[in-house]
Write an enzyme that holds these catalytic residues in place. Sequence first.
Site, mmCIF file in Angstrom:
data_model
loop_
_atom_site.group_PDB
_atom_site.id
_atom_site.type_symbol
_atom_site.label_atom_id
_atom_site.label_comp_id
_atom_site.label_asym_id
_atom_site.label_seq_id
_atom_site.Cartn_x
_atom_site.Cartn_y
_atom_site.Cartn_z
ATOM 1 C CE LYS A 125 -3.708 -2.355 2.614
ATOM 2 N NZ LYS A 125 -4.728 -2.222 1.969
ATOM 3 N NE ARG B 289 -10.386 -11.103 -1.736
ATOM 4 C CZ ARG B 289 -10.788 -10.464 -2.528
ATOM 5 N NH1 ARG B 289 -11.091 -10.862 -3.852
ATOM 6 N NH2 ARG B 289 -10.753 -9.116 -2.354
#
Length: 492
Positions: free
Chosen positions: A272, A347
């Site tokens: 990020k 996930r």
Amino acid sequence: MDFRAIELSFLDWSGDALAIGLFEDAVELTGNLAQLDEKLAGTLKELIEESEFKGKDGSSAVTRVGTGSPIRKIIVVGLGKADALKLDSWRRAAAAAARLANKEKCKTLALALPVWHEAPDATAEAIVEGVELALYQDNRFKSETENKGLKLEQIDLLGLAGTEASITRAQQICAGVMLARQLVAAPANSVTPVTMAEAAQAIASEHGLEIEILEREACEELGMGAFLGVALASDLPPKFLHLTYKPEGTPRRKLAIVGKGLTFDSGGLNIKVAGSGVEMMKVDMAGAGATLGAAKAIALLKPDVEVHFISAVTENMISGHAMRPGDILTASNGKTIEINNTDAEGRLTLADALVFAEKLGVDAIVDLATLTGACIIALGDDIAGLWSPDDTVANQLLKASEMAGEKFWRMPLEEKYFEGLKSPLADMKNTGPRPGGSITAALFLKQFVKETPWVHLDIAGPVWTDKESGYNSVGATGFPVRTLVNWVLGDA
């Protein structure tokens, strides 16, 4: 803080502050309100006129009462339009009154609010939740608190005698919400996989829950390659948490709540960048925080339902051991996953947690996760997304959320979108195209639940707020602990 449910009329109460709830466009002083205004020498009417108070939802005003009065301050709070009332209107009105009274340095407060649909227990519970959550303060990381502590000591719920059990229940639910707020708000150097495991252990020890904490070796034996792939780069050990609440006797049903537990998400090798909000990635464990908060509340409430609280907890960091874009991981159900974005790690941890949950033979599974920015783009900061192939459980969650005043919107599970997740090398990729990103994330998770009714909640938006609103202060909100508790209890 002491709550008292008493039958006393507001005409006879004495103390620091009296709060009156008024409907929008119906603020005329008639009947008992006219008597109160006369008793206060016209102060109530003067407050309404000078503040231009219209009774709008969320509005409030306060003024001092003249000397010789049995009350020191009078507060008015708006309930909005009578034909648009929801249970959450009582929470917000109670929150507004409590904040004003505390700001005015009042020690005692009486709340004179109408009864919700002639349901005194629901009214009392909503009022107490509004007060408790609005007055919550988190000063753990401040060296000086500037004397901003809680002033209120006693709150009287007028006209609600006999609702003591509901008051206790609200306080027990709020205890879970506050635990979730504390976990989510704490920095990543304070809440780690290790301290999350300690928090789970503390809940188990204090409330008599069963606990199983799987270390890396046990996860390897279970084939949790997706979860462990995310954990590779962290210097801190992964912890797979499994808390179980079992009631006395035969449980009415068995449920599992699975929370995403990334205590910090750097993005991995797909790092990020500045401006991406990386400094806020401590909140990526908000699903796990709410799961533990719900565990605490359920342990206090003791319903006749067996509940399993599960979280695969780790960090997503960067090192020479990190999983790489292009790697292929194998989850515990044998499904293979090509990693095309290391920043879609939540996930992966949920995949193995869902497989674990289904093996427990539960009647339904709910997972909750700060999973996608796409859900925030679709629904904003205040509404969470809900996906499920099962209408019954989906509707249960939606009704539970409406009671809690926590907003969800059911989203489509568009099966053809799974085409975007197909890989030429593995069973699937971990991300699909940018369009419909929150839907493809839900479809990814669906691959790890075979037959059990299942609901996925993407809570990325509502778990944190940058402004005071309703009964939420700036920071972690504890969303959606109250929805989960309502669902478990079957009140919806």
